[in-house]
Enzyme design. Sequence first.
Site, PDB file in Angstrom:
ATOM      1  N   LYS A 116      28.332 114.085  17.796  1.00  0.00           N
ATOM      2  CA  LYS A 116      27.447 114.318  16.727  1.00  0.00           C
ATOM      3  C   LYS A 116      28.161 115.697  15.960  1.00  0.00           C
ATOM      4  O   LYS A 116      28.501 116.589  16.734  1.00  0.00           O
ATOM      5  CB  LYS A 116      26.096 114.402  16.891  1.00  0.00           C
ATOM      6  CG  LYS A 116      25.275 113.831  15.575  1.00  0.00           C
ATOM      7  CD  LYS A 116      25.057 112.691  15.558  1.00  0.00           C
ATOM      8  CE  LYS A 116      24.041 112.164  14.660  1.00  0.00           C
ATOM      9  NZ  LYS A 116      24.096 110.623  14.790  1.00  0.00           N
ATOM     10  N   GLY A 122      11.315 106.168   4.569  1.00  0.00           N
ATOM     11  CA  GLY A 122      13.073 106.138   4.285  1.00  0.00           C
ATOM     12  C   GLY A 122      13.012 105.105   3.437  1.00  0.00           C
ATOM     13  O   GLY A 122      12.371 103.795   3.403  1.00  0.00           O
ATOM     14  N   GLY A 133      16.940 104.704   2.978  1.00  0.00           N
ATOM     15  CA  GLY A 133      18.263 105.039   2.915  1.00  0.00           C
ATOM     16  C   GLY A 133      18.975 103.888   3.374  1.00  0.00           C
ATOM     17  O   GLY A 133      18.372 102.543   3.454  1.00  0.00           O
ATOM     18  N   ASN A 134      20.017 103.955   4.024  1.00  0.00           N
ATOM     19  CA  ASN A 134      20.814 102.712   4.567  1.00  0.00           C
ATOM     20  C   ASN A 134      20.003 102.055   5.644  1.00  0.00           C
ATOM     21  O   ASN A 134      19.910 100.680   5.538  1.00  0.00           O
ATOM     22  CB  ASN A 134      22.064 103.542   5.110  1.00  0.00           C
ATOM     23  CG  ASN A 134      22.945 102.624   5.871  1.00  0.00           C
ATOM     24  OD1 ASN A 134      22.741 102.016   6.978  1.00  0.00           O
ATOM     25  ND2 ASN A 134      23.777 101.616   5.025  1.00  0.00           N
TER      26      ASN A 134
HETATM   27  P1  NAD Z   1      20.072 108.009   4.086  1.00  0.00           P
HETATM   28  O1  NAD Z   1      20.490 109.344   3.878  1.00  0.00           O
HETATM   29  O2  NAD Z   1      20.898 106.836   3.714  1.00  0.00           O
HETATM   30  O3  NAD Z   1      18.581 107.795   3.921  1.00  0.00           O
HETATM   31  C1  NAD Z   1      17.561 108.738   4.126  1.00  0.00           C
HETATM   32  C2  NAD Z   1      16.455 108.145   3.514  1.00  0.00           C
HETATM   33  O4  NAD Z   1      15.361 109.073   4.109  1.00  0.00           O
HETATM   34  C3  NAD Z   1      16.334 108.443   2.013  1.00  0.00           C
HETATM   35  O5  NAD Z   1      15.678 107.450   1.330  1.00  0.00           O
HETATM   36  C4  NAD Z   1      15.505 109.686   1.677  1.00  0.00           C
HETATM   37  O6  NAD Z   1      14.947 110.011   0.451  1.00  0.00           O
HETATM   38  C5  NAD Z   1      14.460 109.478   2.851  1.00  0.00           C
HETATM   39  N1  NAD Z   1      13.891 110.894   3.229  1.00  0.00           N
HETATM   40  C6  NAD Z   1      14.218 112.149   3.501  1.00  0.00           C
HETATM   41  N2  NAD Z   1      13.411 112.920   3.802  1.00  0.00           N
HETATM   42  C7  NAD Z   1      12.155 112.397   3.868  1.00  0.00           C
HETATM   43  C8  NAD Z   1      11.077 112.518   3.895  1.00  0.00           C
HETATM   44  N3  NAD Z   1      10.577 113.932   4.351  1.00  0.00           N
HETATM   45  N4  NAD Z   1       9.978 111.859   3.960  1.00  0.00           N
HETATM   46  C9  NAD Z   1      10.183 110.395   3.672  1.00  0.00           C
HETATM   47  N5  NAD Z   1      11.453 110.019   3.275  1.00  0.00           N
HETATM   48  C10 NAD Z   1      12.507 111.045   3.435  1.00  0.00           C
HETATM   49  O7  NAD Z   1      20.053 108.097   5.840  1.00  0.00           O
HETATM   50  P2  NAD Z   1      19.972 106.752   6.824  1.00  0.00           P
HETATM   51  O8  NAD Z   1      21.508 106.601   7.199  1.00  0.00           O
HETATM   52  O9  NAD Z   1      19.159 105.757   6.282  1.00  0.00           O
HETATM   53  O10 NAD Z   1      19.587 107.526   8.368  1.00  0.00           O
HETATM   54  C11 NAD Z   1      18.071 107.598   8.543  1.00  0.00           C
HETATM   55  C12 NAD Z   1      17.773 107.819   9.877  1.00  0.00           C
HETATM   56  O11 NAD Z   1      18.635 107.003  10.632  1.00  0.00           O
HETATM   57  C13 NAD Z   1      18.225 109.328  10.257  1.00  0.00           C
HETATM   58  O12 NAD Z   1      17.630 109.823  11.244  1.00  0.00           O
HETATM   59  C14 NAD Z   1      19.720 108.898  11.008  1.00  0.00           C
HETATM   60  O13 NAD Z   1      20.044 109.910  11.962  1.00  0.00           O
HETATM   61  C15 NAD Z   1      19.438 107.701  11.679  1.00  0.00           C
HETATM   62  N6  NAD Z   1      20.380 106.655  11.998  1.00  0.00           N
HETATM   63  C16 NAD Z   1      21.112 106.127  10.883  1.00  0.00           C
HETATM   64  C17 NAD Z   1      22.303 105.252  11.263  1.00  0.00           C
HETATM   65  C18 NAD Z   1      23.110 104.506  10.334  1.00  0.00           C
HETATM   66  O14 NAD Z   1      24.003 103.894  10.555  1.00  0.00           O
HETATM   67  N7  NAD Z   1      23.080 105.030   9.087  1.00  0.00           N
HETATM   68  C19 NAD Z   1      22.402 105.086  12.698  1.00  0.00           C
HETATM   69  C20 NAD Z   1      21.441 105.261  13.390  1.00  0.00           C
HETATM   70  C21 NAD Z   1      20.628 106.278  13.173  1.00  0.00           C
END
Ligand code: NAD
Length: 428
Positions: free
Chosen positions: A107, A219, A221-222
């Site tokens: 990481k 959340g 996000g992605n």
């Molecule tokens: P992202 O940056 O695309 O989205 C994060 C989302 O969380 C956003 O909508 C943001 O506004 C929201 N957010 C931030 N703080 C917040 C809070 N206090 N309360 C509510 N919402 C909040 O990130 P992502 O890629 O969707 O990743 C989200 C989680 O999943 C992380 O823990 C990441 O490590 C994990 N993850 C992501 C992937 C991936 O492929 N993207 C893979 C495995 C794990």
Amino acid sequence: MPDKSFNAFKIAQEQFDKVADYLGLDQATRDLLRNPLREYHFLIPVRMDDGSVKVFQGFRVQHNDARGPAKGGVRFHPQETIDTVKALAMWMTWKCSVVDIPLGGGKGGVVCDPHNLSEREQENLCRGWVRQVAYNIGPYLDVPAPDVMTSGQHMVWMMDEFEKIHNGRFPGVITGKPQGMGGSLGRTEATGYGVVYVLREALSEMGIDIRKTKAAFQGFGNVSRHAVELYSQYGGVPLCVSCWDQEEQKAFTYLKEDGIDLQELLKITNRFGEIDKDEARKLGYEVLPGDAWIEQDVDILVPAALEHQITGENASRISPRVKIVVEGANGPTTPDADLILQERGIFVIPDFLANAGGVTCSYFEQVQCNMNYFWTKDEVLSKLDTKMTEAYLQVSALARERKLYMRDAAYVIAIQRVVEACKWRGWI
Ligand code: NAD
């Protein structure tokens, strides 16, 4: 706002120690696996648009690479700490192992807030990050990927810098690249879809019809939006999502009784996954406090934002109707909350299994880059479904057979495989 007293690495170690006791691992094996093999701390000077130089703190951690090159994302976050990165690297080792892909755990991170950085400054930051680890990462050593607040564009800048330094084309150095730049179809959807593949299997084992369920997502996000997408396609009702609001510096929950509409919400969401509150109200959404998602009358909770979100303090607010928590985010549940969920008989699909779809598809991306032949999206997603479903069924069978909590069962399988690899190599 992350709690300063919270230490994700301590949690990751506690979770490991518990399973190490269960498996009766010897001291050397514990010493090797409860800490990262390597960690790099470095500074990244960046020339800002106004001509000044700002120095950022960067990290890369390789927890274990006995089963294959280290693999894991690079996060851009203002509250990034080395302990968070170490915890996430360790979880990557278990994640790759639990879905049985030939990769280890890594990481990276940079302490920064991309909200306050221009495109050019972010590009310089990405290139600076790579310059500091250019000889410690690589297709056969350690393969970064996007994570919180980093995207395909960041990955291409990083790949380009790596290729300049090493004078060649190395698409396998990084994953999460855009299509046409060595990226795989299906990568964007992979993590969120993977969350829903394992949820589908759990519901089917419980004899629950997904079309009769409601879910609350944290959340937008992605991960969350693709989980919402597939869950809706399967006929489930996504009652709410929550996300950060940059203006007010706190999170909000967006709820519609008959289910949120993904496409209409996406139209009013910025590139950081933040929904425009005023526009949402105009579309008929209830705008509730950020933590309201956890207390909704739903069958399924999907924390898919950040670590440390279901805690000893708020777990008691979870509705009695909730049967399943599927952890889309990494480390969203604290150990004291785990105990409460366990006592209440809530079925938890642990993070490193539930969100392994992303890394599984990254592995597919590497395979395709090596062949220089790219699969169709359907092919990728169907291979992903097979891998996630197999991993889920192995974990749930072990949990039933040995009467283990799902998180512990997933750890038992993952840790055993890594221990085996370390033994084969003669490390222990
Ligand atoms: P992202 O940056 O695309 O989205 C994060 C989302 O969380 C956003 O909508 C943001 O506004 C929201 N957010 C931030 N703080 C917040 C809070 N206090 N309360 C509510 N919402 C909040 O990130 P992502 O890629 O969707 O990743 C989200 C989680 O999943 C992380 O823990 C990441 O490590 C994990 N993850 C992501 C992937 C991936 O492929 N993207 C893979 C495995 C794990």
